[in-house]
Scaffold this active site. Structure first.
Site, short mmCIF file in Angstrom:
data_model
loop_
_atom_site.label_atom_id
_atom_site.label_comp_id
_atom_site.label_asym_id
_atom_site.label_seq_id
_atom_site.Cartn_x
_atom_site.Cartn_y
_atom_site.Cartn_z
N HIS A 1 14.40 -7.19 21.24
CA HIS A 1 13.62 -6.11 20.63
C HIS A 1 12.51 -6.57 19.74
CE1 HIS A 1 17.58 -3.10 20.68
NE2 HIS A 1 17.30 -3.80 21.63
N CYS B 1 -53.73 12.14 2.20
CA CYS B 1 -53.00 10.99 2.51
C CYS B 1 -51.41 11.61 3.23
CB CYS B 1 -52.77 9.98 1.50
SG CYS B 1 -51.50 10.28 0.22
N CYS C 1 12.95 -2.66 6.93
CA CYS C 1 11.77 -2.62 6.07
C CYS C 1 11.16 -4.04 5.91
CB CYS C 1 12.31 -2.23 4.48
SG CYS C 1 13.36 -3.54 3.93
N CYS D 1 16.13 1.34 5.32
CA CYS D 1 16.37 0.28 5.93
C CYS D 1 17.54 -0.17 6.24
CB CYS D 1 15.97 -1.06 5.24
SG CYS D 1 16.10 -2.58 6.20
N HIS E 1 12.91 -7.44 6.98
CA HIS E 1 14.00 -7.11 7.83
C HIS E 1 13.76 -6.63 9.38
CE1 HIS E 1 15.82 -6.40 3.61
NE2 HIS E 1 16.15 -7.61 4.20
N HIS F 1 -48.75 8.39 -3.69
CA HIS F 1 -49.62 7.77 -2.57
C HIS F 1 -48.58 7.60 -1.44
CE1 HIS F 1 -52.95 6.61 -0.35
NE2 HIS F 1 -52.53 5.39 -0.32
N CYS G 1 12.31 0.47 15.53
CA CYS G 1 12.16 -0.40 16.69
C CYS G 1 12.17 0.67 17.84
CB CYS G 1 13.73 -1.04 16.84
SG CYS G 1 13.70 -2.13 18.45
N HIS H 1 15.50 -8.02 12.35
CA HIS H 1 16.06 -7.38 13.74
C HIS H 1 15.76 -7.76 15.04
CE1 HIS H 1 17.27 -3.72 15.84
NE2 HIS H 1 16.01 -3.68 16.32
N CYS I 1 15.66 0.48 20.23
CA CYS I 1 17.00 1.22 19.62
C CYS I 1 16.68 2.03 18.57
CB CYS I 1 17.85 -0.13 19.15
SG CYS I 1 17.31 -0.96 17.86
#
Lengths: 558, 166
Positions: free
Chosen positions: A96, A194, A77, A56, A85, A489, A69, A89, A72
């Site tokens: 963004h 049958c 994370c 991250c 986060h 049957h 992103c 961001h 960018c």
């Protein structure tokens, strides 16, 4: 249902996605495409750095879910709603707002806090798969030696149409105001027969087959074979159709039919218990023998045009995928029915009505959907079954997956209710109840759906995909078995004009829906919805006055 | 300090989100549109089974003393009489199959050189009345089908129209 002709609903993009597209177009997607990592199994992830784990940009942590992103390319994370986060961001840098989940390559809108979808993104993802997978075998394009069938789906020919049958049937004068549907007649048990009676009842009411014979498409009096004294099972069938649809109420003895069948099938000709499914296959085989070769005008795609195949024949696809490189080889095999293993995992829904204190096999139910899922599930082929991969040029582990390429007009589903134990060297019957729907949509089991699912259900049109294929079926007959493997049957339940009838040899009775639902199904017959519109008349309900007049030929068709 | 439980939690979360993401897509793209109908069918089926297993439930009459939709009753063994198309004798419908087997010289019992008495043969055949045993699942087929290995079916090819030897 009619609004959903196409396989997907394409969801409306949120305004943040719209804004992003307006500002950045497809740039971000193209960049992502280079970072995509495609697994041979169809999984997609973002792999930014080939050598390092994602970390991250805020906290340098490597826990949690990672997002990149789109604008960018910064990686952030998201562990909990409090420690997000990615959201941080998007809030700290204006505009963004769209990111991509790195684990699954799915778009994520940070403002809506929701996964979002864009066909153009999916197209970019699929484009990468196509680039990376071996060109000649990826399950998506081409795939196998099959010529795509040019035959239109709903053009089943007017000899299978019920309109002309209705006209003939309506010509009869109304003798009595009976409201019973046509074609209901008991079949006498000739001694352990049958298994035969149950299948005959189902076939007598398979709409395309019924229409074929009632439209006089195989007249036993004018058939070449029987006039020369040769055996002709279709003629014997024609006789039965005439007898059963004649309006006579006393049970019919299909003695001549039994005699003919025994003359045809040496190995099955004996007075003993038989398997209904074996009989079904045997019958269709005999019909094909007589009618398949006789018709020289085989259509350009090579499909047999005998009535047995026209009604029951479908096409199965089998994909074998190399787990190492993703090379997929597809083979196609025709089928006239599908045999399904019982899905033995427990279903939560069964707890609704009954709460067994000690769950045992007979109380726990399986569902038809579960069995079909099992049938189309990718299966790891054992390590003793390594296959030679044409791309890797060595033996590799492989995955095998079945799917349905072409659906038949009438779908016969055979439930494998026997278990053979190699250790104990004996077979036993599985009595587990199977839930089956009255209306069945086979779309999820089509090859196009299965392949799409393999690649994560991306919005993408696949080559050879026909989205207007009719996949909706209605049940019209259920052959049930009660008793043990060695002795039991068979009884058939028929659904005519939304009413179920129990056909137990000579005895035809009306039963409720729930009786059929609770029964132990062995063969389930579904027909394409066009042949079985719910709640409307199938054929006229007037009983016939005399069998001789039934087949007055009419000029033209439809 | 990194605990084992932390790693496990992380893995578990990852799997859960994967499933959620996959299901989200399926729901949004309308690929599960039949869910309501499916649930309804499951519910109806469960109810039907509960009612059927209820001992006080009269259920469908299983006996052969039932009146059919035309108002008719029938004997346990079909008593229509017709001519055997092989030998011309008059046979009762419910005994036609065992007769035909002997008549055509087919079946195990007929092929065995019978030193057994006629009475014994008659007794054998009369056991198979419509009331008791009817059909079984042919063992040879089951072995063939099950040993196929895969969950797919054996392709039923009709190359020559010959029934594959079971």
């Amino acid at each position: 249902m009619s609004a959903r002709n196409y396989p997907y609903i394409i969801p409306e993009p949120c305004k943040h996605l719209v804004d992003y597209k307006l500002k950045h177009g497809l740039k971000g997607y193209t960049l992502i495409r280079d970072l995509l990592k495609c697994s041979p199994h169809g999984r997609t992830m973002i792999d930014k750095s080939k050598s390092e784990m994602p970390r991250c940009s805020f906290c340098s942590g490597y826990y949690g879910r990672f997002f990149m992103c789109l604008i960018c390319s910064s990686v952030t994370c998201c562990i909990t709603p409090e420690s997000n986060h990615t959201l941080l961001h998007s809030e700290s840098v204006g505009g963004h707002q769209i990111a991509v989940d790195m684990e699954r390559a799915e778009l994520y809108c940070c403002v809506c806090c929701d996964q979002v979808y864009d066909p153009e993104f999916d197209k970019a993802v699929m484009g990468k798969h196509l680039m990376v997978l071996p060109r000649s075998g990826n399950g998506l394009v081409g795939g196998g030696q099959m010529r795509l069938s040019k035959r239109k789906r709903l053009d089943f020919g007017c000899d299978l149409d019920s309109k002309s049958v209705k006209r003939m049937v309506l010509r009869r004068k109304q003798r009595s105001k009976s409201s019973l549907p046509v074609g209901l007649r008991g079949l006498n048990n000739l001694g352990n027969t049958c298994f035969m009676n149950s299948v005959l009842q189902a076939l007598l009411h398979a709409p395309p087959l019924r229409n074929y014979f009632l439209n006089d498409m195989h007249n036993h009096e004018s058939c070449r074979n029987s006039s020369v004294g040769r055996l002709c099972l279709p003629c014997d069938m024609d006789v039965i159709f005439s007898a059963v649809f004649s309006g006579e109420k006393t049970p019919y003895s299909p003695a001549k039919f039994l005699y003919s069948w025994w003359q045809h099938s040496e190995n099955l000709a004996s007075y003993e218990q038989q398997d209904a499914h074996e009989f079904f296959i045997s019958m269709l085989d005999r019909i094909h023998e007589k009618l398949g070769k006789a018709n020289p005008a085989v259509k350009e795609n090579g499909d047999c045009q005998c009535i047995a195949h026209r009604v029951f024949s479908g096409l199965l696809r089998s994909d074998v995928t190399c787990t190492s490189c993703g090379f997929t080889s597809s083979t196609y095999d025709p089928c006239i029915d599908i045999s399904l293993d019982l899905n033995t995992s427990t279903s939560f829904a069964t707890d609704l009505a009954s709460k067994p204190s000690k769950p045992n096999e007979t109380l726990v139910a399986s569902s038809l959907a579960g069995c079909l899922d099992l049938f189309t599930r990718p299966e790891k082929m054992g390590s003793d079954q390594k296959l030679y991969c044409d791309n890797c040029h060595e033996k590799q582990d492989a995955l095998k997956q079945m799917s349905i390429k072409n659906l038949p007009l009438v779908l016969c589903l055979h439930i494998k209710r026997f278990e053979h134990s190699p250790i104990r060297k004996m077979s036993r019957k599985i009595d587990r109840h199977l839930q089956f729907p009255f209306s069945l949509d086979m779309r999820p089991y089509l090859s196009s759906s299965i392949v799409k699912k393999r690649f994560g259900n991306r919005i993408f049109s696949f080559e050879g995909e026909e989205s207007d294929v009719s996949t909706e079926f209605e049940v019209f007959a259920v052959v049930t078995h009660s008793g043990m493997l060695e002795s039991g049957h068979y009884v058939t339940y028929l659904r005519l004009r939304n009413q179920w009838y129990k056909c137990d040899d000579a005895w035809i009775t009306e039963v409720d829906d729930e009786v059929v639902r609770a029964a132990q199904c062995y063969l389930i017959f579904y027909v394409q919805k066009v042949f079985h519109p719910k709640g409307s008349e199938d054929l006229s309900c007037q009983p016939m006055s005399s069998p001789a007049d039934l087949f007055v030929p009419i000029a033209g068709c439809c | 300090m990194l605990l084992l439980s932390d790693i496990f939690e992380d893995l578990l979360d990852s799997i859960i989100v994967d499933v959620a993401s996959e299901s989200h897509r399926i729901a949004r793209l309308g690929l599960d549109r039949n869910l309501d109908e499916e649930e309804e069918e499951l519910r109806l089926s469960a109810e039907a089974r509960a009612r059927a297993s209820n001992p006080s439930h009269s259920g469908e009459t299983n006996g052969k003393y039932v009146v059919d939709i035309f108002g008719q009753t029938h004997p346990a063994i079909a008593n229509e009489i017709f001519e055997c198309m092989n030998c011309g004798r008059s046979i009762m419908a419910g005994r036609f199959a065992p007769h035909l087997e002997k008549c055509m010289g087919k079946g195990r019992k007929a092929r065995l050189k019978s030193t057994r008495s006629t009475t014994a043969a008659q007794n054998r055949y009369s056991r198979g009345s419509p009331l008791s045993s009817q059909s079984r699942f042919s063992n040879s087929t089951t072995i063939n089908r099950l040993s196929n290995g895969s969950s797919g079916i054996a392709g039923h090819e009709y190359s020559n129209g010959k029934l594959e030897e079971l």
